[in-house]
Design an enzyme around this catalytic site. Structure first.
Site, PDB file in Angstrom:
ATOM      1  N   THR A 176       0.349   4.721   0.965  1.00 55.75           N
ATOM      2  CA  THR A 176       0.342   5.578   2.141  1.00 55.75           C
ATOM      3  C   THR A 176       0.608   4.746   3.391  1.00 55.75           C
ATOM      4  OG1 THR A 176      -1.287   6.991   1.064  1.00 55.75           O
ATOM      5  CG2 THR A 176      -0.986   7.283   3.425  1.00 55.75           C
ATOM      6  N   ASP A 235       0.862  -1.167   0.000  1.00 52.05           N
ATOM      7  CA  ASP A 235       0.000   0.000   0.000  1.00 52.05           C
ATOM      8  C   ASP A 235       0.907   1.227   0.000  1.00 52.05           C
ATOM      9  OD1 ASP A 235      -2.453   1.470   0.287  1.00 52.05           O
ATOM     10  OD2 ASP A 235      -1.842   1.856   2.348  1.00 52.05           O
ATOM     11  N   ASP A 273      -2.016  -0.363   6.176  1.00 52.96           N
ATOM     12  CA  ASP A 273      -2.327   0.154   7.502  1.00 52.96           C
ATOM     13  C   ASP A 273      -3.802   0.492   7.679  1.00 52.96           C
ATOM     14  OD1 ASP A 273      -2.430   2.321   5.842  1.00 52.96           O
ATOM     15  OD2 ASP A 273      -1.193   3.634   7.081  1.00 52.96           O
TER      16      ASP A 273
END
Length: 812
Positions: free
Chosen positions: A317, A315, A560
């Site tokens: 970010t 991912d 996250d």
């Protein structure tokens, strides 16, 4: 659905809310992972394997031969470890929740009430303010924001979209999102298991164990052995009774006790009891070591996972970037005195947003103009403005800062058209690009802020998402190791690609996930060649993992947000960053506690060490299983008495396998992972076990011609032949030569000598010194066995290990 006007004025009545709660229309979240403690105990305790082992354990205890029942201890440990690991995974999943809001604010009977989220009911009027988490799916019915007081919602944890979303009356709100600006009244449309967050939670809670080649191969081997034990027990038991005079004579003379003890010894010797235990210990030690490096292993076999991975899905970010924007540069268009000071003022203003604050470092030292009127940034307008007073250093007028296409709505001048084109080109590079424009006219009056006429572009200012300092080096490491990388994000594909290029990812061509096919086979085709994907939904992330796995890849997924949770759970190895939500951490197998992406190469190295060492140790255990099965079958069919007592096998097990395996499993080992663990282990262990078996058969046949020996002497001779050849198998597997490995092997030889030299151990294990003819026979058989083991090692290195070194890193 409740009437909008009624909800706006008063909300539900208290009586109506209570009735809906009783009728099951409350917001209670689904609980449980669907696997009870009793089911976990039953799955780990009541197995075919345990039934045979503990039956033998119970028989020996019933016969008063506790000295020969020591094998039950590692079997008990294996069962306990399995139950504890699975129960811990269940507890983690049961505690998983996307929603963590302590209370919800609702309007009932025209009065605001704060209640637990579980008591929110269908049709309730949620009162939402900045900082609130939305506790149930809802629809905006009254937007209290106007002008600069917009109603913005952060859905990044759910959808992966990093920018706040402006919501208007009639727009849908997802449970689990957070209000970042403004306030609103919203009608609850879905509650409990029907809400968006709950559906994600239910999917994430489904129980599964991490995919482990080591554990899977060992369990498969144990299943083979446990089913083979049924006919083997009959062969061994019949052979032992016949060896003691037949069933009737053995029962009449009491010799049946020795026959039973021999049969149990033969059967239990076939089971590699310590292999599971040593594997679990190796995983546990690695888990402790990684925890000291701020890497939390939530399921022990995950230690090996990253060593097997050949595709790493990231991912953007929170993984490649810190989630913060960084000032990248300024591109002047026209020279208007004082523009640097204006940018400095925008960056240092108390109400500056996160992006504007990054201007302070570059322009904060420039003299700021005196501000007469200011319009703060708004996500709906996409611009902010200052009306300043002029002086000798700066020109007075209106300065507008925002997205070029919103600031220059009607570009009539050539410079305006050129500015929009340049801004578009910079955005294509994935940069967040904002325009500073100027006009001498003041800001128009009125309730809603509006742009003045005559705005001309002054400068383009670019920002870049701040990449983690360790990202480029870590990606290079994975590239060197042949691990493919896919960057998957909910953000704009151009932005994602720019970040990927910045950290050194080759072929970072952006792909918009909205154009991807739905079929897994078609999606797999795209995933094989594509590297960067944007606008990806949580369901698509999960589908991407499944598509790659369908092609035979071993997939790791990092992230996250809750939007990453499903993909993280279904990946072969899920990795959560320190900033991850509780839900994402709960389903991840590995958590980087300090968020350092550069920890992952260390996890790779640790996984390789475990895999390589367990492969070496497994050859020891499987060698024993091979000769135990061969001896049991041959001696049973020929009606020869089993050549050992169970306690004598404890000597060889401890010195040739158990004790050295513990040390060998924990030694450094940087061998690169190759699939085919079980095949390589068996290709060495089976021939090695047959060499040991041949030595014992040779001893049995030749010893008869040398004279008459007592049962204890023959059992002692068999123990020495077994230990002598098996210890050389240990010496071969401990190579390459290292001082510590030499010390371990030498200590095992010394331990064998001490068993014979110390009277109390000699009596306990019922061994004795050998007469000279029998001693020379033992030495000769062991010497031939050592030569054959060396020949086997050379063949195995050349024809098995050497061939597999050219095999690609892929799961078996």
């Amino acid at each position: 659905m409740t009437d909008t006007s009624t909800v706006t004025r008063t909300g539900l009545t208290g009586e109506e809310a209570e009735r809906r709660l009783r009728d099951g229309q409350g917001n209670a979240q689904p609980a449980g992972s669907g696997r009870s403690l009793w089911q976990i105990l039953a799955a780990n305790v009541f197995t075919h394997f345990n039934a045979i082992v503990f039956a033998g354990f119970g028989v020996l205890l019933a016969l008063g031969r506790w000295q020969d029942a020591l094998f039950g201890i590692p079997a008990l440990f294996n069962t306990v470890i399995g139950v504890v690991q699975e129960y811990n995974a269940k507890r983690t999943l049961d505690q998983l929740a996307v929603l963590n809001a302590p209370t919800a604010r609702v309007l009932r009977d025209g009065v605001e009430h704060e209640i637990p989220p579980a008591q929110v009911v269908l049709g309730d009027a949620l009162v939402l303010r900045t900082g609130d988490q939305i506790t149930a799916d809802a629809r905006v019915i009254e937007d209290h924001g106007a002008g600069s007081a917009a109603f913005d919602v952060d859905e990044s944890l759910l959808t992966g979209e990093s920018d706040p979303i402006r919501k208007h009356s009639g727009d849908e709100l997802l449970s689990g999102a957070s209000v970042v600006a403004g306030s609103a009244l919203a009608e609850v449309t879905r509650v409990g298991a029907e809400s968006y967050a709950a559906k994600l939670t239910v999917e994430a809670r489904k129980f599964s164990l991490v995919q482990s080649e080591l554990r899977g191969s060992i369990n498969r081997l144990l299943r083979w052995i446990s089913w083979a034990l049924v006919p083997l027990i009959l062969i061994v038991a019949s052979g032992q009774m016949r060896a003691h005079g037949g069933w009737a004579d053995a029962i009449a003379s009491g010799e049946w006790v020795e026959a039973v003890v021999g049969a149990v010894a033969a059967v239990i010797a076939m089971v590699p009891l310590g292999l599971v235990l040593i594997t679990s210990i190796a995983f546990a030690v690695s888990g402790v070591k990684l925890a000291q490096d701020q890497v939390l292993i939530q399921e022990l076999p995950a230690v090996e996972g990253l060593a097997r991975v050949d595709v790493l899905c990231l991912d953007k970010t929170g993984t490649l970037t810190t989630g913060e924007m960084a000032f990248e540069g300024v591109h002047p268009i026209a020279e208007v005195p004082g523009w640097q000071g204006v940018l400095g003022r925008l960056g240092t203003a108390p109400d500056a947003n996160a992006t504007a604050r990054h201007l302070a470092g570059a322009f904060g030292e420039h003299a700021a103009p005196r501000v007469i009127e200011a319009v703060p940034f708004d996500s709906a307008r996409k611009w902010s403005a200052l009306f300043t007073e002029g002086d000798a250093a700066a020109r007075g007028g209106t300065w507008v800062f925002g997205a070029a296409e919103f600031v220059l709505r009607t570009p009539v001048s050539a410079s305006a058209r050129d500015a929009i084109e340049r801004a578009g080109a910079l955005s294509e590079q994935g940069l967040r690009t904002l325009l500073l424009a100027y006009t001498a006219l003041p800001l128009p009056g009125g309730e809603d802020p509006a742009l003045p006429e005559g705005l001309e572009p002054v400068a383009l200012v670019t920002f870049r998402e701040q990449a983690r300092g360790d990202a480029a080096q870590t990606l290079q490491y994975f590239a060197d190791q042949g691990v493919g990388v896919r960057v998957i994000s909910g953000d704009d594909p151009r932005t994602v690609a720019a970040v990927a290029r910045h950290v050194g990812l080759a072929d970072a061509r952006p792909i918009d996930a909205r154009t991807l096919p739905e079929g897994l086979d078609e999606l797999a085709e795209v995933m094989e060649t594509g590297r960067v994907f944007g606008r990806v939904t949580p369901q698509q992330k999960r589908a991407m993992v499944h598509a790659l796995q369908r092609r035979g890849h071993v997939v790791a997924m990092t992230g996250d947000g809750v939007n990453d949770a499903l993909a993280i759970k279904d990946a072969d190895l899920g990795i959560a960053m320190d900033t991850a939500t509780a839900a994402t951490k709960a389903v991840a197998r590995v958590v980087l506690l300090d968020g350092r992406f550069d920890r992952m190469p260390g996890v790779v190295a640790e996984g390789r060490r475990v895999i390589a060492n367990i492969e070496r140790v497994s050859m020891l255990f499987l060698t024993k299983t091979t000769y135990a099965i061969a001896i049991g079958v041959i001696f049973g069919l020929l009606a020869w008495a089993f050549p050992f007592l169970p306690r004598q096998l404890s000597i060889t097990d401890g010195l040739t396998i158990g004790i050295p395996a513990f040390f060998l499993a924990l030694l450094p080992n940087a061998a690169r992972y190759r699939s085919g663990f079980l095949k390589r282990s068996l290709s060495f262990a089976i021939p090695a076990g047959l060499i040991v078996t041949a030595g014992l058969i040779e001893l049995h046949l030749i010893a008869r011609s040398l004279g008459t020996f007592t049962t204890m002497q023959l059992q002692s001779a068999n123990t020495l032949v077994l230990a002598g050849i098996a210890l050389w198998v240990l010496a071969v597997l401990a190579r390459p030569v290292h001082p510590f490995r030499i010390a371990v092997v030498a200590a095992m030889y010394a331990g064998l000598g001490l068993v014979w030299m110390i009277p109390i151990t000699r009596d306990f294990f019922q061994v004795t010194w050998l007469p000279e003819p029998l001693l020379w026979l033992v030495c000769g058989i062991v010497a031939v066995g050592i030569i054959l083991v060396e020949i086997l090692r050379a063949w195995h290195l050349r024809n098995v290990v050497g061939r597999d070194q050219g095999r690609p890193v892929r799961s078996s």
